[in-house]
Design an enzyme around this catalytic site. Structure first.
Site, PDB file in Angstrom:
ATOM      1  N   ARG A  55       0.869  -1.176   0.000  1.00  0.00           N
ATOM      2  CA  ARG A  55       0.000   0.000   0.000  1.00  0.00           C
ATOM      3  C   ARG A  55       0.905   1.226   0.000  1.00  0.00           C
ATOM      4  O   ARG A  55       2.121   1.122   0.104  1.00  0.00           O
ATOM      5  CB  ARG A  55      -1.009  -0.010   1.158  1.00  0.00           C
ATOM      6  CG  ARG A  55      -0.647  -0.633   2.461  1.00  0.00           C
ATOM      7  CD  ARG A  55       0.427   0.083   3.263  1.00  0.00           C
ATOM      8  NE  ARG A  55       0.178   1.506   3.362  1.00  0.00           N
ATOM      9  CZ  ARG A  55       1.095   2.394   3.640  1.00  0.00           C
ATOM     10  NH1 ARG A  55       2.363   2.021   3.855  1.00  0.00           N
ATOM     11  NH2 ARG A  55       0.823   3.678   3.713  1.00  0.00           N
ATOM     12  N   GLY A  56       0.263   2.400  -0.150  1.00  0.00           N
ATOM     13  CA  GLY A  56       1.053   3.627  -0.321  1.00  0.00           C
ATOM     14  C   GLY A  56       1.149   3.900  -1.817  1.00  0.00           C
ATOM     15  O   GLY A  56       1.507   3.001  -2.594  1.00  0.00           O
ATOM     16  N   ALA A  57       0.800   5.134  -2.224  1.00  0.00           N
ATOM     17  CA  ALA A  57       0.625   5.419  -3.647  1.00  0.00           C
ATOM     18  C   ALA A  57       1.824   5.036  -4.523  1.00  0.00           C
ATOM     19  O   ALA A  57       1.657   4.295  -5.513  1.00  0.00           O
ATOM     20  CB  ALA A  57       0.267   6.899  -3.815  1.00  0.00           C
ATOM     21  N   ARG A  98      -7.123  -0.694  -6.970  1.00  0.00           N
ATOM     22  CA  ARG A  98      -7.495   0.390  -6.045  1.00  0.00           C
ATOM     23  C   ARG A  98      -7.756   1.657  -6.877  1.00  0.00           C
ATOM     24  O   ARG A  98      -7.029   1.891  -7.848  1.00  0.00           O
ATOM     25  CB  ARG A  98      -6.403   0.650  -4.979  1.00  0.00           C
ATOM     26  CG  ARG A  98      -6.360  -0.446  -3.914  1.00  0.00           C
ATOM     27  CD  ARG A  98      -5.498  -0.077  -2.741  1.00  0.00           C
ATOM     28  NE  ARG A  98      -6.183   0.785  -1.793  1.00  0.00           N
ATOM     29  CZ  ARG A  98      -5.581   1.328  -0.737  1.00  0.00           C
ATOM     30  NH1 ARG A  98      -4.299   1.106  -0.505  1.00  0.00           N
ATOM     31  NH2 ARG A  98      -6.254   2.098   0.101  1.00  0.00           N
ATOM     32  N   GLN A 201      -1.983   2.583   9.922  1.00  0.00           N
ATOM     33  CA  GLN A 201      -0.673   2.681   9.246  1.00  0.00           C
ATOM     34  C   GLN A 201       0.331   3.458  10.094  1.00  0.00           C
ATOM     35  O   GLN A 201       1.533   3.207  10.019  1.00  0.00           O
ATOM     36  CB  GLN A 201      -0.827   3.375   7.876  1.00  0.00           C
ATOM     37  CG  GLN A 201      -1.528   2.548   6.819  1.00  0.00           C
ATOM     38  CD  GLN A 201      -3.020   2.833   6.774  1.00  0.00           C
ATOM     39  OE1 GLN A 201      -3.629   3.200   7.776  1.00  0.00           O
ATOM     40  NE2 GLN A 201      -3.638   2.661   5.610  1.00  0.00           N
ATOM     41  N   ASP A 242      -2.049  10.817  -2.356  1.00  0.00           N
ATOM     42  CA  ASP A 242      -2.398   9.743  -3.292  1.00  0.00           C
ATOM     43  C   ASP A 242      -2.726  10.293  -4.669  1.00  0.00           C
ATOM     44  O   ASP A 242      -2.615   9.587  -5.674  1.00  0.00           O
ATOM     45  CB  ASP A 242      -3.576   8.934  -2.753  1.00  0.00           C
ATOM     46  CG  ASP A 242      -3.094   8.042  -1.628  1.00  0.00           C
ATOM     47  OD1 ASP A 242      -2.956   8.556  -0.499  1.00  0.00           O
ATOM     48  OD2 ASP A 242      -2.793   6.875  -1.898  1.00  0.00           O
ATOM     49  N   ASN A 252      -5.561  12.405   0.131  1.00  0.00           N
ATOM     50  CA  ASN A 252      -4.634  11.618   0.961  1.00  0.00           C
ATOM     51  C   ASN A 252      -5.459  10.860   2.002  1.00  0.00           C
ATOM     52  O   ASN A 252      -6.688  10.968   2.056  1.00  0.00           O
ATOM     53  CB  ASN A 252      -3.596  12.535   1.621  1.00  0.00           C
ATOM     54  CG  ASN A 252      -2.468  11.741   2.274  1.00  0.00           C
ATOM     55  OD1 ASN A 252      -1.923  10.812   1.665  1.00  0.00           O
ATOM     56  ND2 ASN A 252      -2.127  12.053   3.509  1.00  0.00           N
ATOM     57  N   LYS A 253      -4.768  10.094   2.806  1.00  0.00           N
ATOM     58  CA  LYS A 253      -5.418   9.227   3.802  1.00  0.00           C
ATOM     59  C   LYS A 253      -6.491   9.977   4.595  1.00  0.00           C
ATOM     60  O   LYS A 253      -6.279  11.117   5.012  1.00  0.00           O
ATOM     61  CB  LYS A 253      -4.323   8.671   4.732  1.00  0.00           C
ATOM     62  CG  LYS A 253      -4.783   7.775   5.854  1.00  0.00           C
ATOM     63  CD  LYS A 253      -5.653   6.622   5.393  1.00  0.00           C
ATOM     64  CE  LYS A 253      -5.016   5.774   4.329  1.00  0.00           C
ATOM     65  NZ  LYS A 253      -6.000   4.809   3.715  1.00  0.00           N
TER      66      LYS A 253
HETATM   67  O1  MRU Z   1      -4.494   3.188   2.120  1.00  0.00           O
HETATM   68  P1  MRU Z   1      -3.026   3.411   1.991  1.00  0.00           P
HETATM   69  O2  MRU Z   1      -2.240   2.891   3.134  1.00  0.00           O
HETATM   70  O3  MRU Z   1      -2.514   2.936   0.649  1.00  0.00           O
HETATM   71  O4  MRU Z   1      -2.901   4.993   1.999  1.00  0.00           O
HETATM   72  C1  MRU Z   1      -1.618   5.568   1.950  1.00  0.00           C
HETATM   73  C2  MRU Z   1      -1.634   7.042   2.048  1.00  0.00           C
HETATM   74  O5  MRU Z   1      -2.671   7.660   2.114  1.00  0.00           O
HETATM   75  C3  MRU Z   1      -0.320   7.743   1.966  1.00  0.00           C
HETATM   76  O6  MRU Z   1      -0.334   8.910   2.728  1.00  0.00           O
HETATM   77  C4  MRU Z   1      -0.046   8.115   0.513  1.00  0.00           C
HETATM   78  O7  MRU Z   1      -0.217   7.010  -0.318  1.00  0.00           O
HETATM   79  C5  MRU Z   1       1.311   8.645   0.327  1.00  0.00           C
HETATM   80  S1  MRU Z   1       2.503   7.360   0.532  1.00  0.00           S
HETATM   81  C6  MRU Z   1       4.022   7.968   0.138  1.00  0.00           C
END
Ligand code: MRU
Length: 348
Positions: A55-57, A98, A201, A242, A252-253
């Site tokens: 996970r993470g963009a 996703r 996270q 994201d 973002n999250k």
């Molecule tokens: O749902 P996730 O864990 O994939 O969400 C991640 C985030 O929102 C991060 O802040 C974002 O992807 C930036 S990661 C460098």
């Protein structure tokens, strides 16, 4: 000492390519267990993304690029004449894994463009492109680390949200990369990390990375952020993204928007750190960004899923922060202060 292939500057690796396929660190098992699982098909990689093993963009985009390599490998083995047609199914499956992180679609577009140029055995050619996407992300993070640390000069406390570290990227991290670079320069005393409900996270991944780097960190419940800001302990909130729309609105999250509103009220500055692969020039504003909603079971106690229950849960996992609440967007191509459509255009 790190075993990262690009540099010794990063600690952990979310993704490793090997002869067997893509080794994915299962982030659901952290911090209890460091468990790698190998995926050797594009469908498997898509599942690793949708199930949040990775996970993470930026990491999602990198994984998808390697997934295309695996799809090409199997497709070419089945029929060298028709693999380019067959791989479209793999790309579609990866694209559906996703919806919000634009790095996924950006990486798939790059792979599709590479496929159009490929002749003969596609594997070495596509693998070179996937590796380049991976390496470029790592290099972008190091560059953003320096640019963002310049802005943090004088800050003793920073707050971060979700996980934006080596786990979420090709290595080092975006927002967490800036925090790493600022910490190395000296002056920063403490990093505050939100839990980041419902996937935790922050509680499971960010404080794990900070602990490995021996950067003093304090975990707080998401709902404690206002009280923390009021105490004066933090001067900056530093987050990832994201998807960033062309006008500087930031997806973002979930919880980032709350932090942005709180930051404005308390005079805390907000920095968004993301590579240019996260900027979606085709999306004019945040209103057009698809926000993923995940299963209510991630929030709801199982007893409320039984027949007769009238309780449900709403589980959006991202939100959109208007550009007007952001003080700086840091990319590897430069820093945009007070983002707007005009200011963002300097990155193009
Ligand atoms: O749902 P996730 O864990 O994939 O969400 C991640 C985030 O929102 C991060 O802040 C974002 O992807 C930036 S990661 C460098």
């Amino acid at each position: 000492m790190s075993d990262h292939p690009f540099s010794t500057a990063s600690s952990v690796q979310a993704l490793k390519w090997s002869d067997r396929g893509l080794d994915v660190l299962d982030q659901r098992a952290l911090p209890g267990e460091v468990l790698y699982q190998t995926f050797d098909t594009a469908a498997g990689v898509a599942e690793a993304i949708s199930s949040m093993r990775v996970r993470g963009a930026p990491a999602i985009g990198i994984a998808a690029a390697y997934g295309v390599v695996l799809g090409a490998k199997h497709g070419f083995a089945r029929g060298p004449a028709v693999w380019k047609q067959a791989i479209e199914d793999d790309i579609r499956r990866l694209a559906e894994s996703r919806p919000t992180a634009v790095n996924l679609f950006w990486a798939l577009a790059r792979m599709r463009e590479a496929i159009s140029r490929t002749e003969g055995d596609p594997v070495p050619q596509l693998l070179a492109v996937a590796r380049k996407i991976h390496e470029d992300d790592f290099a972008a993070n190091l560059a953003m680390g320096e640019l963002g640390a310049n802005l943090l000069a004088g800050a003793q406390g920073v707050l971060t949200h979700c996980n934006t570290g080596a786990l979420a990227t090709g290595g080092y991290g975006t927002a967490l990369g800036v925090i790493r670079s600022a910490w190395r320069r000296g002056g920063m005393e403490r990093v505050y990390a939100t839990e980041t409900r419902p996937w935790s996270q922050g509680a499971r991944l960010t404080v794990w990375e900070l602990n490995q780097d021996k950067i003093p960190a304090t975990l707080l419940a998401d709902s404690a952020a206002a009280w923390l800001m009021k105490s004066g302990a933090v001067q900056w909130a530093v987050v990832g993204a994201d998807r960033i729309a062309a006008n500087g609105d930031v997806a973002n999250k979930i919880g980032t928007y709350s932090l942005a509103v709180l930051a404005k009220h308390h005079g805390v500055k907000l920095m968004v750190v993301a590579p240019t692969s996260t900027v979606d020039w085709a999306t004019a504003s945040g209103a057009d960004i698809v926000v993923e909603e995940r299963d209510q079971r991630e929030l709801l106690h199982p007893c409320f899923l039984e027949a007769g229950s009238v309780v449900g849960a709403w589980n959006p996992v991202f939100d959109v922060t208007p550009a007007a609440l952001v003080d700086a967007i840091v990319t590897e191509a430069g820093v945009v202060l007070n983002p707007s459509a005009e200011a963002m255009a300097s990155l193009r």
